[in-house]
Design an enzyme around this catalytic site. Structure first.
Site, PDB file in Angstrom:
ATOM      1  N   ASP A  67      23.609 -21.857 -72.507  1.00 60.51           N
ATOM      2  CA  ASP A  67      23.942 -23.189 -73.017  1.00 60.51           C
ATOM      3  C   ASP A  67      22.755 -23.873 -73.684  1.00 60.51           C
ATOM      4  O   ASP A  67      21.622 -23.399 -73.608  1.00 60.51           O
ATOM      5  CB  ASP A  67      24.516 -24.079 -71.884  1.00 60.51           C
ATOM      6  N   ASN A 136      27.845 -28.767 -57.590  1.00 63.48           N
ATOM      7  CA  ASN A 136      29.304 -28.936 -57.650  1.00 63.48           C
ATOM      8  C   ASN A 136      30.001 -27.621 -58.025  1.00 63.48           C
ATOM      9  O   ASN A 136      31.183 -27.611 -58.321  1.00 63.48           O
ATOM     10  CB  ASN A 136      29.669 -30.022 -58.667  1.00 63.48           C
ATOM     11  N   HIS A 138      29.217 -25.718 -60.670  1.00 59.25           N
ATOM     12  CA  HIS A 138      29.290 -25.402 -62.102  1.00 59.25           C
ATOM     13  C   HIS A 138      28.463 -24.164 -62.437  1.00 59.25           C
ATOM     14  O   HIS A 138      27.509 -23.817 -61.748  1.00 59.25           O
ATOM     15  CB  HIS A 138      28.913 -26.612 -62.970  1.00 59.25           C
ATOM     16  N   GLU A 143      31.797 -27.485 -66.036  1.00 60.55           N
ATOM     17  CA  GLU A 143      31.869 -28.401 -64.906  1.00 60.55           C
ATOM     18  C   GLU A 143      33.239 -28.283 -64.223  1.00 60.55           C
ATOM     19  O   GLU A 143      34.187 -27.772 -64.824  1.00 60.55           O
ATOM     20  CB  GLU A 143      31.683 -29.848 -65.407  1.00 60.55           C
TER      21      GLU A 143
HETATM   22  P1  PGA Z   1      19.034 -25.707 -61.004  1.00 60.09           P
HETATM   23  O1  PGA Z   1      20.350 -25.769 -61.862  1.00 60.09           O
HETATM   24  O2  PGA Z   1      18.564 -24.285 -61.066  1.00 60.09           O
HETATM   25  O3  PGA Z   1      18.091 -26.645 -61.707  1.00 60.09           O
HETATM   26  O4  PGA Z   1      19.392 -26.116 -59.618  1.00 60.09           O
HETATM   27  C1  PGA Z   1      21.305 -24.785 -61.658  1.00 60.09           C
HETATM   28  C2  PGA Z   1      22.521 -25.172 -62.433  1.00 60.09           C
HETATM   29  O5  PGA Z   1      22.829 -26.381 -62.464  1.00 60.09           O
HETATM   30  O6  PGA Z   1      23.165 -24.281 -62.995  1.00 60.09           O
END
Ligand code: PGA
Length: 247
Positions: A67, A136, A138, A143
């Site tokens: 992304d 959450n 995602h 999301e």
């Molecule tokens: P993080 O993010 O590695 O900063 O916890 C992971 C994500 O949100 O995919």
């Protein structure tokens, strides 16, 4: 699904790097699906270290990232292109022309999404897709939602994400409101998935994703339908799964 339960962030980084390194050794022209976020930073550090020791060669490797923020150029230090360059690509012998991150500046975002799908197809698909997981559930910027979005698409960032990002920018107008992300089908099409998770904040999402119902309300739960998933997670991230006697 293989779950590697490791002690802490350092061990997670080493183990996950070893899983990816094994692919690069056995398939020098592997297509890597890469991810940003704080979780893979240590893992990328290990890959850089092993490259510098002469144990890894990325000269034939290609990559696609999950992304990118819409509206940010690759030299903006908040962009995911910048993150990949500074955490990995600038330190190894990968050919940057073979590294792909969605174009956050494309005038026609829908067309940029189509082109990104085409890039993935033209590379012959992804050999190993690295994924972090949101608190959450995602994956990428997919999301929780009522539907699984299939391919690369534009997403509106949630208010909480926009506010959380605001501290990195001089003013609210500069904070990205949208992102471009691979969809669930792009992710599920990868031949192997490597999911990394660390910390208590991921315990609930990891439990629901690996053992709960498969639902777009927990996007990572779809990974239960993939036939080759490797999870590398530390004790804190696995705490709920262990508490329920599932590991
Ligand atoms: P993080 O993010 O590695 O900063 O916890 C992971 C994500 O949100 O995919």
């Amino acid at each position: 699904m293989i779950i590697y339960a490791v002690k802490d962030y350092e061990e997670m980084s080493r183990k996950a790097a070893a899983v990816m390194a094994a692919l690069v050794v056995s398939k020098p022209n592997a297509v890597l699906g890469l991810a940003t976020g704080s979780t893979p930073v240590g893992m990328y550090g290990k890959l850089v270290e092993w490259y510098k020791n002469g144990d890894l060669d990325f000269s034939q490797v290609s990559s696609v990232n999950l992304d990118e923020y819409k509206g940010l150029s690759g030299d903006n230090d908040q962009s995911y292109r910048y993150f990949m360059n500074t955490n990995l690509f600038d330190h190894i012998n990968i050919d940057k022309a073979r590294t792909n991150v969605p174009n956050g500046l494309a005038e026609d975002a829908a067309q940029a999404c189509e082109e990104y799908n085409e890039i993935i197809r033209s590379m012959g698909g992804v050999d190993m897709q690295l994924l972090g997981i949101g608190g959450n559930g995602h994956i990428g910027f997919n999301e929780p939602s009522d539907v699984f979005e299939k391919e690369t698409h534009v997403v509106d960032l949630t208010e909480s994400t926009i506010l959380a990002n605001a501290r990195f920018f001089e003013s609210m107008d500069q904070v990205p409101k949208q992102a471009i992300t691979m969809g669930i089908k792009n992710i599920m099409d990868a031949r192997k998935i490597l999911l990394v998770a660390t910390g208590e904040g991921k315990a609930d999402a990891l439990y629901k994703s690996l053992f709960g119902p498969i639902t777009p309300k927990v996007p990572a739960s779809i990974l239960q339908l993939h036939s080759d998933v490797v999870v590398v997670a530390d004790e804190a991230a696995l705490s709920l799964i262990k508490e329920k006697g599932l590991l």
